[in-house]
Design a protein around this motif. Structure first.
Motif, short mmCIF file in Angstrom:
data_model
loop_
_atom_site.label_atom_id
_atom_site.label_comp_id
_atom_site.label_asym_id
_atom_site.label_seq_id
_atom_site.Cartn_x
_atom_site.Cartn_y
_atom_site.Cartn_z
N GLN A 49 72.60 78.74 3.94
CA GLN A 49 71.73 78.75 2.75
C GLN A 49 72.35 79.52 1.57
O GLN A 49 72.25 79.08 0.43
CB GLN A 49 70.38 79.37 3.12
CG GLN A 49 69.40 79.37 1.97
CD GLN A 49 68.05 79.97 2.37
OE1 GLN A 49 67.79 80.27 3.53
NE2 GLN A 49 67.19 80.16 1.39
N TYR A 50 72.98 80.66 1.87
CA TYR A 50 73.40 81.54 0.79
C TYR A 50 74.88 81.49 0.44
O TYR A 50 75.25 81.69 -0.71
CB TYR A 50 73.07 83.01 1.13
CG TYR A 50 71.60 83.28 1.28
CD1 TYR A 50 70.69 82.77 0.35
CD2 TYR A 50 71.12 84.03 2.34
CE1 TYR A 50 69.34 83.02 0.49
CE2 TYR A 50 69.77 84.29 2.47
CZ TYR A 50 68.88 83.77 1.55
OH TYR A 50 67.54 84.03 1.67
N LEU A 51 75.75 81.29 1.43
CA LEU A 51 77.18 81.36 1.14
C LEU A 51 77.82 79.99 0.97
O LEU A 51 78.80 79.84 0.25
CB LEU A 51 77.92 82.14 2.24
CG LEU A 51 77.44 83.57 2.50
CD1 LEU A 51 78.41 84.31 3.43
CD2 LEU A 51 77.29 84.37 1.21
N VAL A 52 77.27 78.97 1.64
CA VAL A 52 77.89 77.64 1.52
C VAL A 52 77.78 77.08 0.09
O VAL A 52 78.80 76.69 -0.48
CB VAL A 52 77.35 76.67 2.61
CG1 VAL A 52 77.77 75.23 2.31
CG2 VAL A 52 77.87 77.09 3.98
N PRO A 53 76.58 77.07 -0.53
CA PRO A 53 76.53 76.44 -1.87
C PRO A 53 77.44 77.11 -2.91
O PRO A 53 78.18 76.42 -3.60
CB PRO A 53 75.05 76.50 -2.24
CG PRO A 53 74.34 76.60 -0.92
CD PRO A 53 75.24 77.41 -0.03
N PRO A 54 77.41 78.47 -3.05
CA PRO A 54 78.23 79.01 -4.13
C PRO A 54 79.71 79.18 -3.78
O PRO A 54 80.54 79.29 -4.67
CB PRO A 54 77.60 80.39 -4.39
CG PRO A 54 77.02 80.79 -3.09
CD PRO A 54 76.59 79.52 -2.40
N ILE A 55 80.06 79.27 -2.49
CA ILE A 55 81.44 79.58 -2.13
C ILE A 55 82.09 78.46 -1.32
O ILE A 55 83.06 77.83 -1.75
CB ILE A 55 81.51 80.90 -1.30
CG1 ILE A 55 80.90 82.07 -2.09
CG2 ILE A 55 82.96 81.21 -0.92
CD1 ILE A 55 80.82 83.37 -1.33
N PHE A 56 81.58 78.20 -0.13
CA PHE A 56 82.32 77.35 0.80
C PHE A 56 82.29 75.86 0.45
O PHE A 56 83.24 75.14 0.75
CB PHE A 56 81.86 77.61 2.24
CG PHE A 56 82.23 79.01 2.69
CD1 PHE A 56 83.51 79.29 3.14
CD2 PHE A 56 81.31 80.05 2.62
CE1 PHE A 56 83.87 80.58 3.51
CE2 PHE A 56 81.66 81.35 2.99
CZ PHE A 56 82.94 81.61 3.44
N ALA A 57 81.22 75.40 -0.23
CA ALA A 57 81.19 73.97 -0.62
C ALA A 57 82.23 73.65 -1.70
O ALA A 57 83.04 72.73 -1.52
CB ALA A 57 79.78 73.56 -1.04
#
Ligand SMILES: C[S@@+](CC[C@H](N)C(=O)[O-])C[C@H]1O[C@@H](n2cnc3c(N)ncnc32)[C@H](O)[C@@H]1O
Length: 277
Positions: free
Chosen positions: A23-31
């Motif tokens: 929820q928190y790290l995938v959208p702004p960083i890992f995606a």
């Protein structure tokens, strides 16, 4: 999902670290970084792709639209909870993705079964990174390609050097170490040698520069903490300690605070190589 992974009430969130990661790290960083990795890795329609240490599966999901229904994707991770979140997030993905639990240094696949191996931000966590890259080579067909990324050291991650120091001071050594662990003190030449020595040719190492943004410093600290293996112990500290920690991070990062919250550069190595015949 096991109870130990659930958050205590201290820092509001009621979810596992794996759910928080998605929820928190995938959208702004890992995606966004997954898109860059896939672009650099030149993944084509019909490729058979292995995503090593897939976490909650963002690289696998992004690969799906590239390889289409004539291709295939397997996501492997050692952590069952990450895989459970990955499976849930990919229910509608076509082609469907196979999720496997296993260790990157002992891949549960026969030789030469994949065209491409991806590994985003995980090599730095393996006990034996060289052995893992050797395994990636073994499962690739001759001329198969590997594409992997590893964050540059903390010298190039302004927000995280501050967060790690503040966690160490206010929570403890283990918390500081945990926040530093994604950013190994490796350089590009070391990575090139590691991949070459594992049996790859045409090794290309590039430095990619991106950024990460959060709506506030408090959210930056809270979301990173909630998504970490130490979520419970960080959540358990007194409100005053958390407030002081956030104040300290705000002071240290004032140069990166703007009308939208906080933004910080993030730098990564991206490595591509071809399997030696
Ligand atoms: C920072 S996450 C990256 C996940 C994913 N590649 C992404 O881009 O979101 C690192 C992942 O490495 C996995 N991992 C660590 N050691 C591993 C090992 N020896 N074998 C397989 N997976 C491992 C962790 O469980 C975690 O999911």
């Amino acid at each position: 999902m096991s109870n130990h992974a659930r958050r205590s009430a201290g820092w509001q969130v009621e979810q596992s670290a794996s759910e928080a990661y998605e929820q928190y790290l995938v959208p702004p960083i890992f995606a966004p970084w997954a898109d860059r990795l896939i672009e650099t890795g030149e993944i084509h329609e019909g490729d058979r792709v292995l995503d090593v240490a897939c976490g909650t599966g963002i690289v696998s999901r992004r690969v799906a639209s590239r390889v289409g229904t004539s291709g295939s994707i397997v996501g492997l991770d050692s952590n069952e909870e990450m895989l459970a979140v990955a499976a849930e997030a990919a229910v509608d993905t076509q082609p469907s993705i196979e999720w496997r639990q296993g260790d990157a240094t002992d891949l549960p696949f026969s030789d030469e079964g994949f065209d491409v191996v991806c590994c985003q931000q995980a090599l730095q966590f393996f006990d034996e990174p060289g052995a893992a890259v050797g395994e990636m080579r073994r499962v690739l067909e001759p001329d198969g390609r590997v594409t992997l990324s590893v964050w540059r050291s903390l010298d190039y991650q302004p927000a995280y050097v501050v967060l790690a120091d503040a966690l160490e001071r206010h929570i403890g050594d283990e918390a500081g170490e945990m926040m530093r662990s994604p950013f190994p003190p490796w350089d590009g030449e070391g990575l090139r040698t590691l991949v070459h020595d594992a049996g790859f040719d045409d090794v290309s190492v590039t430095i990619e520069i991106g950024s990460v943004r959060y709506p506030s410093v408090a959210e930056f600290v809270r979301r990173e903490a909630a998504s970490s293996p130490l979520a419970n112990s960080i959540a358990a500290v007194e409100q005053e300690v958390r407030d002081e920690l956030i104040r300290e991070v705000e002071d240290a990062l004032h140069a990166y605070i703007d009308d939208e919250g906080i933004v910080s550069p993030m730098e990564s190595y991206v490595v591509t190589a071809e399997r030696e015949r």
